[in-house]
Design a protein around this motif. Structure first.
Motif, PDB file in Angstrom:
ATOM      1  N   PHE A 223       0.597  -0.512  -0.500  1.00  0.00           N
ATOM      2  CA  PHE A 223      -0.238   0.039  -0.162  1.00  0.00           C
ATOM      3  C   PHE A 223       0.928   1.000  -0.072  1.00  0.00           C
ATOM      4  N   THR A 224       0.519   2.225  -0.661  1.00  0.00           N
ATOM      5  CA  THR A 224       1.064   3.724  -0.525  1.00  0.00           C
ATOM      6  C   THR A 224      -0.051   4.928  -0.265  1.00  0.00           C
ATOM      7  N   GLY A 225       0.282   5.602   0.636  1.00  0.00           N
ATOM      8  CA  GLY A 225      -0.594   6.778   0.740  1.00  0.00           C
ATOM      9  C   GLY A 225      -0.245   8.109   0.276  1.00  0.00           C
ATOM     10  N   SER A 226      -0.448   8.564   0.170  1.00  0.00           N
ATOM     11  CA  SER A 226      -0.200   9.792  -0.824  1.00  0.00           C
ATOM     12  C   SER A 226      -1.776  10.926  -0.517  1.00  0.00           C
ATOM     13  N   ARG A 227      -1.116  12.376  -0.588  1.00  0.00           N
ATOM     14  CA  ARG A 227      -1.849  13.628  -1.141  1.00  0.00           C
ATOM     15  C   ARG A 227      -1.514  14.774  -1.297  1.00  0.00           C
ATOM     16  N   ASP A 228      -2.810  15.783  -1.762  1.00  0.00           N
ATOM     17  CA  ASP A 228      -2.596  16.460  -2.348  1.00  0.00           C
ATOM     18  C   ASP A 228      -3.397  17.377  -2.239  1.00  0.00           C
TER      19      ASP A 228
ATOM     20  N   TYR B 201      -4.736   9.677  -0.770  1.00  0.00           N
ATOM     21  CA  TYR B 201      -5.197   8.118  -1.003  1.00  0.00           C
ATOM     22  C   TYR B 201      -4.710   7.362  -0.174  1.00  0.00           C
ATOM     23  N   LEU B 202      -5.270   6.494  -1.195  1.00  0.00           N
ATOM     24  CA  LEU B 202      -4.208   4.749  -0.565  1.00  0.00           C
ATOM     25  C   LEU B 202      -4.059   3.736  -1.892  1.00  0.00           C
TER      26      LEU B 202
END
Length: 127
Positions: free
Chosen positions: A68-73, A80-81
């Motif tokens: 899994f990879t978490g990110s944000r905008d 996001y996941l």
């Protein structure tokens, strides 16, 4: 009023991928860490992944690390996941949460550190 809306869940076969989104409103979320938790039937809510307010730090539970990879905008106020190599044991309702305090260094992994939650999105992985 703070509001979080998760989306992107669904039914997928083992080994497949999904990308969850968490759209936030009512607060300047760029100042807050955000995290993903999940809750399977009959189990307690558990930490999955989180990203610091700056985006420079992430944290993952051992059972999703590497998948899994978490990110944000922050321009879109959205976290996001990305979930790859899904397993049946990943089946759960996934929730996003906002850190209770702004500007905190790192990522907290207990649900009590987050004071706003979305309604959740169901992820079902078939074998």
């Amino acid at each position: 009023q703070v509001q979080l809306v998760e989306s992107g869940g669904g039914l997928v076969q083992a080994g497949g991928s999904l990308k969850l989104s968490c759209a936030a409103s009512g607060r300047t979320f760029s100042r807050y860490a955000m995290a993903w938790f999940r809750q399977a039937p009959g189990k307690e809510r558990e930490f999955v992944a989180g990203i610091s307010w700056s985006g420079g730090s992430t944290s993952y539970s051992d059972w999703v690390k590497g998948r899994f990879t978490g990110s944000r905008d922050d321009a879109k106020n959205t976290a996001y996941l990305q979930m790859n190599s899904l397993k049946p044991e990943d089946t759960a309702v996934y929730y996003c949460g906002v850190d209770r305090y702004k500007w905190r260094v790192g990522v907290r992994t207990t649900e009590y550190d987050y004071d706003y939650w979305g309604q959740g999105t169901q992820v079902t992985v078939s074998s």
